[in-house]
Design a protein around this motif. Structure first.
Motif, PDB file in Angstrom:
ATOM      1  N   ASN A 165    -100.300  16.893   9.443  1.00  0.00           N
ATOM      2  CA  ASN A 165    -100.434  17.676  10.676  1.00  0.00           C
ATOM      3  C   ASN A 165    -100.854  19.109  10.368  1.00  0.00           C
ATOM      4  OD1 ASN A 165     -99.063  15.668  12.712  1.00  0.00           O
ATOM      5  ND2 ASN A 165     -97.723  15.743  10.922  1.00  0.00           N
ATOM      6  N   GLN A 168    -100.710  22.558  12.592  1.00  0.00           N
ATOM      7  CA  GLN A 168     -99.822  22.280  13.735  1.00  0.00           C
ATOM      8  C   GLN A 168     -98.414  22.745  13.409  1.00  0.00           C
ATOM      9  OE1 GLN A 168     -99.993  18.251  15.278  1.00  0.00           O
ATOM     10  NE2 GLN A 168    -102.111  18.037  14.588  1.00  0.00           N
ATOM     11  N   SER A 220     -95.888  25.611   9.730  1.00  0.00           N
ATOM     12  CA  SER A 220     -97.215  24.993   9.796  1.00  0.00           C
ATOM     13  C   SER A 220     -97.947  25.255   8.481  1.00  0.00           C
ATOM     14  CB  SER A 220     -98.020  25.563  10.966  1.00  0.00           C
ATOM     15  OG  SER A 220     -98.168  26.965  10.845  1.00  0.00           O
TER      16      SER A 220
END
Length: 225
Positions: A165, A168, A220
């Motif tokens: 991810n 994100q 993140s």
């Protein structure tokens, strides 16, 4: 190390199976309903699924049918409290590799899992990459221009989640649920501790990506400016 997803809503049984598998050198994620099982299977790379038939939100057969409809070939061992032949036949017809009726013995469970996952070792050659960083999901090795490290199990799971991810924000709670389990007594600062371990490794690897913290929100993986 083979990775198993356990979908079983009976918490005490789930804890017992997780402890048993971890003692036998498996890496295990535990979920407690069918929808969660599908979400984990989408975002994780597993060698086998242990699936209870009677689960909330989405029952085991529905999970199994959806997996097979998507073309996911993961080996599946069904757990069922029902001893009726119809349920077992339905499970096998829906794409299960094997079934086990509760209550079951520990040696039988382990034998079924070994049989189910036989031949899957070493098949996970897929690598996750971002920037100049690469994570080998089969060997847990994180590599960059400065060399490589073999990550410990929890470090690997955290890095895998970040690399799956990129850019994100992943909430701290998601790390806790995914890696330590829903009913873990672990404090949130344990996530920060593991993030600091990973940051040191990224620095040593001369990575051009960094783990950025958002205060009271999560982390993140970002490109270094």
């Amino acid at each position: 190390m083979l990775r198993i997803l356990l979908a079983e809503d009976e918490r005490s049984l789930s804890r017992a199976i997780v402890a048993l598998l971890e003692r036998n050198n498996y890496s295990v994620d535990a979920v407690y309903d069918g929808e969660e099982a599908l979400a984990y299977l989408e975002s994780g790379n597993y060698d086998g699924l242990i699936l209870d038939l009677m689960m909330p939100k989405l029952d085991g057969l529905s999970v199994l049918r959806r997996l097979r409809a998507l073309g996911n070939p993961i080996p599946v061992l069904i757990l069922t409290a029902k001893s009726e032949v119809d349920d077992k036949v339905l499970g096998l017809d829906s794409g299960a590799n094997d079934y086990l009726t509760k209550p079951f013995s520990t040696p039988e469970l382990m034998a079924r899992i070994r049989a189910m996952t036989r031949g899957t070792t070493g098949q996970l050659q897929s690598q996750l990459s971002f920037g100049n960083l690469t994570l080998d999901q089969a060997t847990f090795v994180l590599s960059g221009p400065g060399g490589s490290f073999r990550l410990a199990n929890k470090e690997f799971q955290m890095m895998e989640l970040l690399l799956r991810n990129p850019r994100q924000l992943i909430p701290t709670e998601r790390f806790l649920e995914r890696i330590w389990g829903y009913n873990s007594e672990v404090e949130q600062n344990v996530v920060w501790v593991y993030i600091s371990y990973l940051r040191k490794k990224l620095a040593a690897l001369h990575a051009d990506v960094q783990i950025r913290a958002a205060r009271n929100a999560g982390y993140s993986l970002e490109e270094t400016p």
